[in-house]
Design a protein around this motif. Structure first.
Motif: not given
Length: 442
Positions: A21, A24, A331, A347
């Motif tokens: 995470l 990203t 995503v 996410l």
């Protein structure tokens, strides 16, 4: 090597969720600010601090219906036995009261009155709540404490000086910081902005999120699944989840496992999307077309989307990258419905929050007393549906709900997600655990 050892070895090769995470989400930036009319700003995040240009109230005004007067004209009577002010007013004279104060009523003022007027000794104005105060008025006597006279009024009780009125700037002075950048525009904040003379604010726009479900096996809702068919659950659920975060969510339906069709659909959607969410096809099997297409190398370069095996349960295969000439973020979530919703929470939801300029990007968490022993796969961070409740003496309790392969059923009842770390294989009843609060409307 035992099956347990095999599972632990495989888990050790996964990317920790926190690392994934962090790397990203750092690639995302908040959307450019937009100047919006106040009526359109609700639900958006402020892109700059907002300061009051004018005071509120803007002028001295009556807070109640009554008679605006000079307190000095009433003070002498109070020494003769009149009751001092209190919020519980009675009507008329009471035993022991002396003679009432008599004032001439020289006019009536309403909320729309605009001409300035002045009180002279021995006079008063009949006023409605919200009306401008006459110059020299420093008290408003409630109607109930008088005989409600029109040309002259008898006042039976004397309030304290300042009773029944509001001074200019009493609540908010000009130059007051009303809200900081990053704050959500709530209905109450809209009211504060309007009251201080603000007609438009600079905000981050709500992200436009497009949701695409992929797979030859998918069929539309409204029918039961047959062998070789799976009802498209995810695109509907994820569209609702994106809308819950505050995004402008668009479901485009089902896309077959056709490479050209998928490429064309994604290219088309980049024209209206700030974020694209796909579901299905993130694994390594022969039918996982999304991964095969979006991670394909071109001229020795990696594809636009990187797929990563993350230490997350349920659903470890996640994809993130950009598509199209505009490099719109995408995503890629698993196809299993429970795993897709957990992947969204981990996410996609933080990504939407970042695009919207919102803080914090993750759900709030609490420590809670676990009511039931649960087991969890080693090496994976599990997010299990749970019900969280506040204890009378303070703190929280958490009751685990169905998880693992039954996560979808558990999520329908959950108001929280029980977090079981990578090193946790068993969490005993009575232990203290972390819980993410879903804070859903009930």
């Amino acid at each position: 090597m035992t099956a347990t050892a095999d599972a632990e070895a495989a888990a050790n090769e996964l990317t920790p969720l926190a690392d994934y995470l962090g790397s990203t989400l750092r690639r995302l930036r908040a959307l450019p600010p937009l100047d919006l009319d106040l009526t359109q700003a609700y639900g958006n995040v402020l892109a700059e601090d907002v300061v009051a240009p004018h005071a509120y109230p803007a002028f001295d005004q009556a807070a109640i219906d009554g008679y605006a007067a000079r307190w000095d004209d009433l003070a002498g009577a109070g020494r003769g036995g009149f009751a001092s002010s209190g919020s519980g007013a009675s009507t008329g004279r009471r035993p022991g009261d002396t003679r009432p104060v008599r004032l001439n009523v020289v006019g009536d003022l309403g909320a729309a009155s605009w001409r300035p007027v002045r009180l002279t000794p021995g006079s008063c104005f009949s006023v409605a709540a919200g009306s401008p105060l006459p110059v020299a008025a420093d008290v408003v006597v409630p109607v109930e404490w008088t005989d409600q006279g029109m040309a002259a009024v008898e006042i039976f009780r004397v309030p304290k000086r300042g009773y029944g009125l509001r001074r200019a700037g009493e609540e908010l002075q000009a130059g007051t910081l009303l809200a900081r950048s990053g704050a959500y525009v709530s209905p109450a904040l809209v009211a504060v902005f309007a009251a201080t003379g603000i007609g438009h604010v600079v905000v981050r726009p709500s992200p436009r999120v497009v949701i695409v479900a992929t797979g030859d096996e998918l069929v539309e809702v409204g029918r039961g699944s047959q062998p070789g068919q799976v009802v498209d659950t995810n695109s509907h659920a994820l569209t609702a989840a994106a809308a819950e975060v505050g995004a402008l969510a668009y479901r485009v339906g089902i896309c077959d496992d056709d490479p050209e069709g998928l490429r064309g659909l994604l290219e088309d959607q980049t024209l209206r999307a700030d974020l694209i969410i796909t579901t299905g096809g993130t694994g390594t099997g022969p039918g996982d077309m999304v991964r095969r297409i979006l991670s394909r190398r071109d001229g020795g370069r990696a594809g636009p989307v990187a797929f990563t095996e993350v230490a997350l349960y349920p659903g470890s295969a996640l994809g993130f990258g950009t598509v199209g000439a505009e490099e719109v973020p995408v995503v890629c979530l698993p196809g299993e419905p429970g795993a897709a919703l957990i992947g969204f929470e981990m996410l996609a939801r933080p990504a939407i929050q970042l695009l919207a300029g919102a803080e914090p990007v993750f759900r709030p968490s609490v420590r809670a007393h676990l009511l039931e022993t649960v087991s969890s796969p080693g090496g994976l961070r599990e997010f299990r549906p749970a019900h969280v409740a506040e204890r009378r003496g303070g703190g929280y309790t958490v009751q685990p709900l169905r998880g693992g392969p039954h996560t979808l059923a558990g999520l329908a009842e959950a108001n929280g997600l029980l977090v079981l770390g990578e090193r946790v294989t068993t969490a005993a009843a009575g232990s203290t655990v972390d819980v993410l609060l879903l804070d859903r409307r009930r």
